[in-house]
Motif scaffolding. Sequence first.
Motif: not given
Length: 846
Positions: A137, A140, A146, A152, A211, A217, A219, A240, A244, A246
């Motif tokens: 995070p 990146p 991710g 995760a 994504l 990531y 929201q 995460t 948030t 991912v």
Amino acid sequence: MSTEDRPPAPRSLAEALRARGDAALGALLRSRPDLITPVPTDLTQLATRAGTRASVVRALERLDRFALQTAEALAVAADPATYGELLGLMAGDDADPAVVAALPHAVDLLREQALVWGDDDRLRLVRTARELLAPSPQHPSPTGLGPTVQEATAGMSPGRIQEIVAATGLASTHDSVSAVTALAGLFTDRARMAALLADAPADSVEVLERLVWGPPYGQVTADPAPRLRWLLDRGLLLPTAPGTVVLPREVALHLRRGLAHRAPEPVPPVVETAAVHRPQVVDSAAAGQAYTALATVEELLKDWDEGGPAVLRAGGLSVRDLKRTAVALDVPEPAAAFWVELAYAAGLIASDGEADERYAATPAYDEWLEQPPAERWSRLVTAWLAATRTAGLVGGRDAKDRTLSALGPGLDRSAAPEVRHRVLALLAGLPEGAAPAAGSVLARLRWERPLRGDRREDDLRGRLAEWALSEAELLGVTGRGALSAQGRALLGAPAAPAPRPEAEPSGPGDKLPVHHHHRPAPLTALSPAEQAVASAAAARLLAPLLPEPLDHVLLQADLTAVAPGPLRRPLADMLGVVADVESKGGATVYRFTPGSVRRALDAGQAASDLHAFLAAHSRTPVPQPLAYLIDDVARRHGHLRVGAASAYVRCDDDAVLSEILADKRAAGLGLRRLAPTVLAAQADPAGLLEGLRAMGFAPAAESAEGDVLITRALAHRTPPRTAPEPVPDGPPVPDDTLLAAALRAIRAGDLASTTPRKPGTAPAGNGELPRTGAAETLATMQAAVLTGEALWIGYVNAEGAASQRVIAPIRVEGGFVTAYDHTADEVRTYPLHRITGVAELADDAG
């Protein structure tokens, strides 16, 4: 080779290095010279140093874009990864043939650089490189990927994991580990993932598409929308932190069809050709620029001949003085900064070191002036190629927001020589007469060094390349944008590739309709000795193209002289004293004025000398107005005499002195009559001379003995100065001698640290020196002399430094042992009292 015959796979980077031959180890040390500064004691220490953060960062910065993309792909692959897994990440499900062809070379390069080790079935990225390149995070990954499902879900409750497993249609498990494994297996199964996503709502798929290429990531609110809830329930998005989510790495790779990078770049961008000119036109244009460069540097130094601008307290040239220099040279200020810095880099100017410190020419400038023009040019361009001082930065701001000034501190950029050399090497790869498109050159450089620092450094590297192109044109290394023959020789480059028949231009400036897809062999930087040979060859090619100096001018009735070309040095120097330069260009125009003629008389010339000089060097008769001007100034020259009283004026004609006293313009000189033929002044002699000349008189300075002072144009010179040393871009590349010695020492140290000992003789602590008593040490040494066996010893030198060595004793006497030392690869003698202990080697120690 059968499985039984295959050597065991290395278990560490040190073991992988130990399996290399000297050629492969030498290639590593050449490409990463920081690894032998200082020379490591053995291969274990070499491997440790190769894994340090500073060394790994430096190695990553020197990778090209595709090799870096390969390392980034390994950072998101399993550890270890197979070559097939890496190929899938780089080439994708469609197996891009260009990537398939280029990947073996990229992997070999990473292995050579000791960033990757292991066989193709167990490829491992050095741990420090993985930490630098793996996604997190805070940092990146350039891949845009991710964390994995396992990473995760590390903090997720077992109940929630089981809910996700059930929502995806998987069988429930008894523990979270197997549940996460099953979920990761689903996400990596192309067929099952396709079936799962086929039932996804369209707006949920749209979220994934936003994504998929990063950042991964997003929201979410406490009450996610249905499209997000569908993804969260099935683990296609994982939380995460509060608010948030991912996209797991496995899901992103499925959506990307296996690609770690959106656009793998296995092939470097081609350097496109913008225009083509005949090679003769290019060489002639470059020679013209080379002549202009020499004339500009000479004019700069002549302007500073009697002492140049003052040195700022912080060092460097003031903005006002740089503007004055630009006006004197008739060039823009950035170009003036370049010429000043070039003269400084070539050792032609420096500060004089006086209390009132000023810039002036060095004694080397006088030697430079005596050299043939082509050799003078060669010295300038050789200094330019190696200089780390960067004139393009002048006028910018440093890290403390201070203005960077010409000749001042803060202008060194260690990458500048490499960028200049690389830009010219790319030009050398084009056909003769081909001028590149500047944008394609910059794109190629960005591909070759994509990780050269942060955004600011990337921008600096691009600007260095742009400055290199413009400066090469100013110096005559290129002509009309294309590399000249002398520029090619300067690099030690081979002959240029011939242009393609279908790309022949119809005129010297026509555009080429095709791109050149050839990839020229890279030109390596030359050693100082090789560069001297190349520079001499470039000078020989340039010499016939430079105009021959002339020994004559054309005098005209309007008190001017026209030089139709470059003048021989004695003629140019004398003409520069007796006349002022009015205009420059293909022909230089000089103008004779009373002041310029008086300057010649002050320099010790008589009127007869000037008449003879002009008659001897003019192709036209000496015009009558010019002869009258010389005679008139000479008649009045020296009629008045100025000395130090503070200052005085004397003249045999007291009427002239009376005229001076009566003149209102003399009020500021503080004159008073001492005698009918002598006036005293409050002004100093130099001010008195200038004041009387401003009033229309032609006084001459005299010495304390009453003789006329001859103010020859003798130059102000600094004490002997050396040119500034370039700031190296890291440790220098080792030469063959140092490399051979380093390899021998590393191999010997490794032998000493890894050779098996007989049972019971090795020390208890791993890596400790052997410890034996003096009597046992002596007896073991004497026995080894008789048997010819090698021994492992601990030794402490006079400075207290301890080391391990493998020696073959030859003779023991007088408290010393003479032995062949495998560490030094030579016979040496050691005091027995400095040997801490001895151990016999195992019989099979090969």
